[in-house]
Design an enzyme around this catalytic site. Structure first.
Site, PDB file in Angstrom:
ATOM      1  N   ARG A 154      -8.229  -8.136   5.839  1.00 54.73           N
ATOM      2  CA  ARG A 154      -7.055  -7.470   6.407  1.00 54.73           C
ATOM      3  C   ARG A 154      -7.215  -5.954   6.338  1.00 54.73           C
ATOM      4  O   ARG A 154      -6.953  -5.222   7.304  1.00 54.73           O
ATOM      5  CB  ARG A 154      -5.813  -7.904   5.632  1.00 54.73           C
ATOM      6  CG  ARG A 154      -4.479  -7.359   6.129  1.00 54.73           C
ATOM      7  CD  ARG A 154      -3.372  -7.922   5.244  1.00 54.73           C
ATOM      8  NE  ARG A 154      -2.033  -7.600   5.703  1.00 54.73           N
ATOM      9  CZ  ARG A 154      -1.331  -6.550   5.323  1.00 54.73           C
ATOM     10  NH1 ARG A 154      -1.886  -5.685   4.482  1.00 54.73           N
ATOM     11  NH2 ARG A 154      -0.102  -6.353   5.779  1.00 54.73           N
ATOM     12  N   HIS A 190       1.039  -1.924  12.633  1.00 49.66           N
ATOM     13  CA  HIS A 190       2.103  -2.923  12.595  1.00 49.66           C
ATOM     14  C   HIS A 190       3.098  -2.758  13.740  1.00 49.66           C
ATOM     15  O   HIS A 190       4.303  -2.777  13.540  1.00 49.66           O
ATOM     16  CB  HIS A 190       2.784  -2.927  11.231  1.00 49.66           C
ATOM     17  CG  HIS A 190       1.822  -3.260  10.143  1.00 49.66           C
ATOM     18  ND1 HIS A 190       1.509  -4.546   9.811  1.00 49.66           N
ATOM     19  CD2 HIS A 190       1.072  -2.464   9.365  1.00 49.66           C
ATOM     20  CE1 HIS A 190       0.602  -4.526   8.843  1.00 49.66           C
ATOM     21  NE2 HIS A 190       0.320  -3.273   8.568  1.00 49.66           N
ATOM     22  N   GLN A 205       2.326 -10.909  10.645  1.00 49.12           N
ATOM     23  CA  GLN A 205       2.726  -9.800   9.786  1.00 49.12           C
ATOM     24  C   GLN A 205       2.078  -8.490  10.208  1.00 49.12           C
ATOM     25  O   GLN A 205       2.650  -7.413  10.045  1.00 49.12           O
ATOM     26  CB  GLN A 205       2.385 -10.129   8.332  1.00 49.12           C
ATOM     27  CG  GLN A 205       3.068  -9.229   7.321  1.00 49.12           C
ATOM     28  CD  GLN A 205       2.299  -9.149   6.030  1.00 49.12           C
ATOM     29  OE1 GLN A 205       1.086  -8.933   6.026  1.00 49.12           O
ATOM     30  NE2 GLN A 205       2.987  -9.332   4.917  1.00 49.12           N
ATOM     31  N   GLN A 225       0.825  -1.203   0.000  1.00 50.66           N
ATOM     32  CA  GLN A 225       0.000   0.000   0.000  1.00 50.66           C
ATOM     33  C   GLN A 225       0.855   1.248   0.000  1.00 50.66           C
ATOM     34  O   GLN A 225       1.866   1.332   0.684  1.00 50.66           O
ATOM     35  CB  GLN A 225      -0.924   0.010   1.220  1.00 50.66           C
ATOM     36  CG  GLN A 225      -1.959   1.115   1.162  1.00 50.66           C
ATOM     37  CD  GLN A 225      -3.014   0.949   2.229  1.00 50.66           C
ATOM     38  OE1 GLN A 225      -3.141  -0.131   2.789  1.00 50.66           O
ATOM     39  NE2 GLN A 225      -3.762   1.996   2.515  1.00 50.66           N
ATOM     40  N   SER A 279       4.922  -6.183   2.507  1.00 56.48           N
ATOM     41  CA  SER A 279       3.723  -6.183   3.336  1.00 56.48           C
ATOM     42  C   SER A 279       2.510  -6.700   2.562  1.00 56.48           C
ATOM     43  O   SER A 279       2.416  -7.880   2.298  1.00 56.48           O
ATOM     44  CB  SER A 279       3.477  -4.783   3.897  1.00 56.48           C
ATOM     45  OG  SER A 279       2.546  -4.843   4.949  1.00 56.48           O
ATOM     46  N   LEU A 280       1.583  -5.837   2.150  1.00 62.23           N
ATOM     47  CA  LEU A 280       0.433  -6.299   1.371  1.00 62.23           C
ATOM     48  C   LEU A 280       0.895  -7.099   0.156  1.00 62.23           C
ATOM     49  O   LEU A 280       0.281  -8.107  -0.214  1.00 62.23           O
ATOM     50  CB  LEU A 280      -0.393  -5.103   0.918  1.00 62.23           C
ATOM     51  CG  LEU A 280      -1.458  -5.420  -0.148  1.00 62.23           C
ATOM     52  CD1 LEU A 280      -2.585  -6.233   0.467  1.00 62.23           C
ATOM     53  CD2 LEU A 280      -1.984  -4.162  -0.794  1.00 62.23           C
TER      54      LEU A 280
END
Length: 799
Positions: free
Chosen positions: A112, A193, A241, A9, A87-88
């Site tokens: 998510r 996160h 994650q 993202q 990440s994503l």
């Protein structure tokens, strides 16, 4: 080895996906069915301004990343050796490796995004300029242990995450540290996160319990551990994650250490491409034991070693910047990151920086060796030297450099009046295995250039033409650049083939590649110059390069460098901002310890300012009217040289010139008679006698050209008696350089070394660009920070 990487993202932008939606209608229909809205409309039009809202961004990026991957596989059929996602993007990596089908992955991403969009009460900030260890030490020393070290995008681009109050409290502390280039608060309502996302992680883990995962067919690098996934760990890793960092730097170092040299980004933009470039210039490959554990509870139990992952906050308006724009604005620019990474890789360079050739060995063999040992490239000034002198320089250089690591080249100067000299020079280069040449002052492609190019051609295992003899063409006109960007002219190829100077195979391969590997666009400079303006020349050259790449379908990118006027960080920064893949300096290197000219010349150059140069005729192209830029302060050469050219244009022979003027030239300029000069020229160049006797104007030009050779020799030898006649090629860049270093140890030329100048120039250029970017974006480094912080996100700070 090859790795595909998928962005997270922050890489989103309106219009992403483009024609891919039409190419994969089944996937698009499947996405619409899962999401309950049109994914095409969201990505291409974003009518309700939802694309930057987390719950919409994540499904949109997952879909577009997937379409890019499917397109790559469809077009090439090539599957990578490894996959990784930021990440994503890790969900796309798992999709590519067979962990789940497209629709199942989209449902995971949709949940998510929904969970992460609910987070509130936290704060995040990017700290640029410090290492992870420095950040941890600063947090510990200031009792800020409640803040987690977050996203590790590159060695010195790291995000912290915690409560909003703690992050705000950390701001003055970090801004007061001398190495911090920027402290950038991120617009976010949650401490994404970090340990504060534990509740969301637990909810997501419960959701994951309803899914089963397929066996991975391609190794996937885990964000949490920076090591390959194990099939049994997929569910646990995806839950972790959310609370753990993307160890992107370590992931890339691991892949690099496993032999991956080629990284291809599957998604919109080039966020990860830029991060990988930075990592590879600031870090080393990570070599690990094949039996090293890929994950383990012991890593989670040690909270001091956990890196929690922050996210890009939801961007609240269409005016907020995409990740790609932010990469350019807030990236921590280093000297090693400037210019083309492929250019540096091809030539084995630390920086995208070269010292250009100055004729008659002024760009000396010592200069070349010093630059090469410092990890940069210098060109020896072979122009105007005899073959034994060039050969002696080649042997000197080769004896002092490791042949496996040395980066250097020699220049090949166009010689229209003596074309055989070009071919003799090329033969000497081929004899000694010279693999890099700077082609200078050419107005057309000559047989010597084509012959050198042909002798370095091979076909690789895939049948593609590769060149072991690289050529950088220094040009100042687009029409000349076009010649070097085209394949070798057929008439020259045919002639060389007929003369058996190249083979039929070499002739065929010449048709597949441009004459030059790279182009150096030379603006107003010392020596030969058309006085071009860099701001106009560079865009024109880049556009021409792109057009020629499309026209001929070249496989390898031709890089465009910049030369002329570069003597300060401001000038170098301008060159890189104009799109230069590398820079070449000239005048500033003539006033150094290593320069192959006299101390008397260096004393004059040290006093030069930006206004102390003038244009004069070029001796080697006298009849053509070509010009060089020279030093004029305290010297008569520019005026005298221009006077000679005016007389040449006005008269058809020396005999037509009035007696007073002839006497002045012989007594003041030449210090000897025309007859004595002509006698010497006939003895040295018997091949020109017949033409000179038949053509009085040519004879006049021959005698006048002698003055240019004479004045150059006076300068290089430091003849004090005839100091006013020194011909010293120089551009205004040296004057700017002298002003820049005034008051420092570099003010005296005796303290100037070419490699130290290069290092200082590149380091301060990077520093200047970071300061200017901070100023333009209004970040804390600009000293005009608003209490609300910045609405932008550093490169790669993605979910």
């Amino acid at each position: 080895m090859l790795a595909y990487v998928f962005p997270g993202q922050g890489a989103q932008k309106k219009g992403m996906g483009g024609a891919l939606f039409d190419e994969f209608p089944e996937i698009v229909a499947e996405a619409d069915q899962v999401l309950g809205y049109s994914i095409r409309e969201l990505c291409l039009d974003d009518p309700d301004s939802k694309l930057n809202q987390t719950e919409y961004t994540q499904p949109a990026l997952y879909t577009v990343n997937a379409l890019h991957y499917y397109k790559k596989i469809k077009d090439t059929g090539i599957k990578p050796d490894y996959v990784a996602g930021h990440s994503l993007g890790e969900y796309n990596a798992l999709l590519a490796a067979g962990a789940f089908e497209f629709a199942a992955g989209l449902r995971l991403v949709q949940m998510r995004g929904a969970l992460m969009s609910r987070a509130a009460g936290g704060g995040m900030a990017a700290v640029i300029g410090l290492s992870e260890e420095q950040i941890r030490e600063a947090l510990l020393a200031n009792q800020l242990e409640r803040i987690d070290v977050a996203n590790l995008n590159s060695p010195k681009q790291i995000v912290i995450s915690g409560s909003k109050a703690d992050v705000e409290h950390a701001r003055p502390m970090f801004e007061g540290m001398k190495d911090v280039m920027m402290f950038v608060p991120l617009r976010t309502s949650g401490a994404f996160h970090s340990r504060y996302m534990q509740e969301s992680s637990e909810e997501f883990e419960a959701f994951l319990s309803g899914y089963s995962f397929g066996r991975l067919t391609i190794p996937v690098i885990s964000n949490v551990y920076a090591r390959p996934y194990r099939d049994a760990d997929i569910r646990a890793n995806l839950a972790k994650q959310i609370t753990h960092s993307v160890k992107w730097t370590e992931s890339i170092r691991y892949l690099w250490g496993r032999g991956v040299e080629q990284f291809e980004e599957m998604g919109p933009g080039r966020v990860l491409t830029d991060l990988i470039t930075r990592i590879r210039t600031e870090a080393e490959p990570l070599i690990v034991d094949d039996n090293e554990p890929q994950s383990g509870k012991e890593a989670l139990d040690d909270k001091s070693s956990i890196d929690f992952l922050p996210t890009v906050p939801a961007m609240e308006s269409p005016q907020d910047h995409t990740m790609e724009q932010v990469t350019e604005r807030l990236a921590c620019i280093s000297a090693a990151s400037l210019g083309s990474s492929q250019f540096k890789k091809d030539y084995g360079l630390k920086y995208a920086y070269c010292t250009g050739a100055m004729y008659r060995g002024i760009a000396s063999k010592e200069m070349v060796v010093r630059m090469s040992k410092a990890g940069m490239m210098g060109f020896f000034g072979a122009g105007g030297l005899k073959m034994p002198q060039i050969e002696e320089a080649i042997l000197y250089i080769k004896e002092r450099l490791d042949p496996d690591q040395a980066a250097y080249g020699l220049n090949l100067v166009h010689n229209p009046s003596e074309p055989w000299v070009e071919e003799q020079t090329v033969d000497l280069f081929l004899k000694h295995g010279i693999t890099v040449v700077e082609a200078a002052a050419f107005m057309s492609i000559t047989p010597a250039l084509v012959k050198y190019r042909a002798k370095g051609l091979r076909r690789d295992a895939e049948g593609q033409v590769t060149a072991s003899h690289r050529m950088i063409a220094k040009v100042s006109r687009p029409e000349v650049a076009e010649l070097f960007l085209s394949p070798a002219p057929e008439r020259i190829v045919g002639k060389l083939l007929e003369e058996r100077k190249i083979s039929p195979q070499e002739a065929e391969m010449l048709r597949k590649i441009p004459v030059a590997d790279d182009i150096c666009a030379e603006a107003d400079s010392g020596g030969h110059t058309d006085g071009a303006v860099a701001y106009a020349l560079m865009p024109a050259m880049i556009k021409l390069r792109d057009e020629m790449m499309d026209k001929f379908g070249y496989r390898k990118q031709v890089r465009i460098g910049a030369a002329g006027g570069i003597g300060t960080p401001e000038a170098a920064a301008a060159a890189f901002m104009l799109g230069a893949d590398f820079i070449v300096t000239g005048s500033i290197n003539q006033c150094t310890v290593e320069a192959g000219t006299s101390d008397a010349v260096k004393d004059l150059l040290q006093q030069a300012n930006v206004q102390d140069t003038e244009y004069a005729p070029a001796g080697d192209m006298f009849e053509m009217g070509a010009r060089v830029q020279v030093l004029k302060k305290g010297l008569f050469f520019p005026a005298r040289a221009n006077k000679l050219y005016d007389l040449y244009r006005q008269y058809n022979s020396i005999d037509e010139i009035d007696s007073k003027t002839k006497a002045q030239i012989q007594d003041k300029y030449f210090k000897q008679s025309f007859a004595s000069i002509y006698e010497k020229l006939c003895a040295s160049y018997p091949q020109v006698v017949e033409k000179a006797e038949q053509n009085p104007k040519f004879k006049m030009a021959l005698i006048f050209r002698w003055y240019f050779s004479y004045t150059t020799r006076l300068a290089i030898q430091g003849d004090e008696e005839n100091r006013v006649d020194y011909q010293i090629h120089c551009g205004p860049a040296l004057g700017a350089f002298n002003q820049w270093v005034k008051g420092t140890s570099l003010e005296r030329w005796q303290n100037r070394h070419v490699d130290q100048i290069a290092e200082k120039l590149m380091l301060e250029t990077a520093e200047l660009l970071n300061r200017r970017l901070a100023l333009f974006t209004g970040t804390p480094a600009a000293n005009e920070v608003q209490p609300s912080g910045l609405d932008h996100v550093p490169a790669g700070a993605a979910r």
